[in-house]
Design a protein around this motif. Structure first.
Motif, mmCIF file in Angstrom:
data_model
loop_
_atom_site.group_PDB
_atom_site.id
_atom_site.type_symbol
_atom_site.label_atom_id
_atom_site.label_comp_id
_atom_site.label_asym_id
_atom_site.label_seq_id
_atom_site.Cartn_x
_atom_site.Cartn_y
_atom_site.Cartn_z
ATOM 1 N N TRP A 37 34.073 52.262 43.841
ATOM 2 C CA TRP A 37 33.798 51.752 42.497
ATOM 3 C C TRP A 37 34.965 50.947 41.947
ATOM 4 C CZ3 TRP A 37 28.975 51.581 41.362
ATOM 5 C CH2 TRP A 37 28.106 52.537 41.883
ATOM 6 N N SER A 38 36.157 51.296 42.329
ATOM 7 C CA SER A 38 37.321 50.542 41.860
ATOM 8 C C SER A 38 37.297 49.116 42.396
ATOM 9 C CB SER A 38 38.611 51.254 42.297
ATOM 10 O OG SER A 38 39.729 50.491 41.959
ATOM 11 N N ALA A 39 36.994 48.959 43.669
ATOM 12 C CA ALA A 39 36.923 47.622 44.264
ATOM 13 C C ALA A 39 35.791 46.812 43.641
ATOM 14 C CB ALA A 39 36.730 47.722 45.779
ATOM 15 N N LEU A 40 34.658 47.458 43.400
ATOM 16 C CA LEU A 40 33.552 46.751 42.757
ATOM 17 C C LEU A 40 33.910 46.333 41.336
ATOM 18 C CD1 LEU A 40 30.388 48.707 43.931
ATOM 19 C CD2 LEU A 40 31.030 46.368 44.468
ATOM 20 N N ALA A 41 34.620 47.204 40.621
ATOM 21 C CA ALA A 41 35.032 46.862 39.252
ATOM 22 C C ALA A 41 35.987 45.670 39.256
ATOM 23 C CB ALA A 41 35.684 48.070 38.588
ATOM 24 N N TRP A 42 36.930 45.644 40.182
ATOM 25 C CA TRP A 42 37.848 44.504 40.263
ATOM 26 C C TRP A 42 37.104 43.229 40.633
ATOM 27 C CZ3 TRP A 42 42.343 43.606 38.304
ATOM 28 C CH2 TRP A 42 43.188 44.672 37.989
ATOM 29 N N LEU A 43 36.192 43.326 41.579
ATOM 30 C CA LEU A 43 35.436 42.153 42.004
ATOM 31 C C LEU A 43 34.629 41.577 40.847
ATOM 32 C CD1 LEU A 43 34.172 40.262 44.196
ATOM 33 C CD2 LEU A 43 32.398 41.996 44.400
ATOM 34 N N TRP A 44 33.808 42.423 40.219
ATOM 35 C CA TRP A 44 32.968 41.918 39.141
ATOM 36 C C TRP A 44 33.786 41.619 37.893
ATOM 37 C CZ3 TRP A 44 28.845 39.601 40.295
ATOM 38 C CH2 TRP A 44 28.150 39.971 41.433
ATOM 39 N N GLY A 45 34.902 42.309 37.702
ATOM 40 C CA GLY A 45 35.790 41.965 36.599
ATOM 41 C C GLY A 45 36.336 40.560 36.769
ATOM 42 N N PHE A 46 36.728 40.230 37.980
ATOM 43 C CA PHE A 46 37.228 38.884 38.259
ATOM 44 C C PHE A 46 36.140 37.846 38.028
ATOM 45 C CE2 PHE A 46 38.056 35.353 41.197
ATOM 46 C CZ PHE A 46 39.298 34.954 40.723
ATOM 47 N N VAL A 47 34.924 38.126 38.491
ATOM 48 C CA VAL A 47 33.813 37.196 38.309
ATOM 49 C C VAL A 47 33.538 36.984 36.819
ATOM 50 C CG1 VAL A 47 31.324 36.889 38.656
ATOM 51 C CG2 VAL A 47 32.753 37.665 40.548
ATOM 52 N N VAL A 48 33.527 38.058 36.043
ATOM 53 C CA VAL A 48 33.273 37.951 34.602
ATOM 54 C C VAL A 48 34.375 37.145 33.921
ATOM 55 C CG1 VAL A 48 33.188 39.300 32.466
ATOM 56 C CG2 VAL A 48 31.845 40.010 34.436
ATOM 57 N N VAL A 49 35.632 37.424 34.266
ATOM 58 C CA VAL A 49 36.745 36.685 33.657
ATOM 59 C C VAL A 49 36.659 35.203 33.994
ATOM 60 C CG1 VAL A 49 39.252 36.354 33.755
ATOM 61 C CG2 VAL A 49 38.311 38.645 33.473
ATOM 62 N N ALA A 97 45.550 33.734 34.839
ATOM 63 C CA ALA A 97 44.536 34.743 35.178
ATOM 64 C C ALA A 97 44.410 34.897 36.690
ATOM 65 C CB ALA A 97 43.194 34.365 34.569
ATOM 66 N N ILE A 98 44.357 33.798 37.422
ATOM 67 C CA ILE A 98 44.213 33.873 38.882
ATOM 68 C C ILE A 98 45.457 34.489 39.520
ATOM 69 C CG2 ILE A 98 44.032 32.466 40.978
ATOM 70 C CD1 ILE A 98 42.112 30.657 39.410
ATOM 71 N N VAL A 99 46.635 34.097 39.041
ATOM 72 C CA VAL A 99 47.876 34.662 39.584
ATOM 73 C C VAL A 99 47.968 36.155 39.265
ATOM 74 C CG1 VAL A 99 50.397 34.622 39.356
ATOM 75 C CG2 VAL A 99 49.138 32.494 39.639
ATOM 76 N N ALA A 100 47.529 36.561 38.073
ATOM 77 C CA ALA A 100 47.577 37.987 37.706
ATOM 78 C C ALA A 100 46.671 38.824 38.610
ATOM 79 C CB ALA A 100 47.177 38.164 36.240
ATOM 80 N N PHE A 101 45.444 38.349 38.866
ATOM 81 C CA PHE A 101 44.555 39.083 39.772
ATOM 82 C C PHE A 101 45.145 39.128 41.181
ATOM 83 C CE2 PHE A 101 41.176 38.669 36.623
ATOM 84 C CZ PHE A 101 40.517 39.876 36.799
ATOM 85 N N PHE A 105 46.423 42.551 43.382
ATOM 86 C CA PHE A 105 45.982 42.904 44.729
ATOM 87 C C PHE A 105 47.166 43.064 45.676
ATOM 88 C CE2 PHE A 105 41.818 40.941 43.507
ATOM 89 C CZ PHE A 105 41.105 42.133 43.575
ATOM 90 N N VAL A 106 48.105 42.140 45.623
ATOM 91 C CA VAL A 106 49.263 42.209 46.516
ATOM 92 C C VAL A 106 50.097 43.440 46.204
ATOM 93 C CG1 VAL A 106 51.436 41.080 47.134
ATOM 94 C CG2 VAL A 106 49.347 39.736 46.966
#
Length: 116
Positions: A37-49, A97-101, A105-106
């Motif tokens: 669920w954490s990976a899904l939240a990050w994925l869809w969070g990124f898409v929403v942002v 925003a892209i650099v923060a995401f 991850f890194v």
């Protein structure tokens, strides 16, 4: 333990099961599958942002750039040129925003290891 010779089907099967048990147990992956669920939240969070930023950019662009007719392309020494202006504020917001995401991850993988 010496490497098995594989002279019987049962020995090969037992060794395969032995290797599978060592590959799965230390990592806590004894279940067949689960939803991360954490990976899904990050994925869809990124898409929403990204979608929100795109909509804000469209609104900003349409409100700050007047609609003009088609104008001829600028040319200089045979090359097509553009009227260079300052970088819009929105570009910096998207870049941050892209650099923060990416940084999350890194840093997350460096701290916790790759958990997939």
């Amino acid at each position: 333990m010496a490497m098995p010779r594989g002279d019987s089907v049962q020995k090969v099967h037992d060794y395969y099961q032995y290797l599978q048990a060592h590959a799965l147990e230390p990592h806590g992956r004894t279940v067949t599958w689960h939803v991360d669920w954490s990976a899904l939240a990050w994925l869809w969070g990124f898409v929403v942002v990204v979608c929100i930023l795109f909509l804000v950019w469209v609104r900003d662009y349409r409100s700050t750039h007047p609609q003009t007719g088609i104008s001829p392309v600028d040319r200089w020494a045979g090359y097509t040129t553009e009227g260079a202006g300052r970088v819009p504020f929105f570009f910096w917001v998207v870049t941050i925003a892209i650099v923060a995401f990416g940084a999350e991850f890194v840093i997350g993988h460096l701290v916790s290891g790759q958990r997939f």
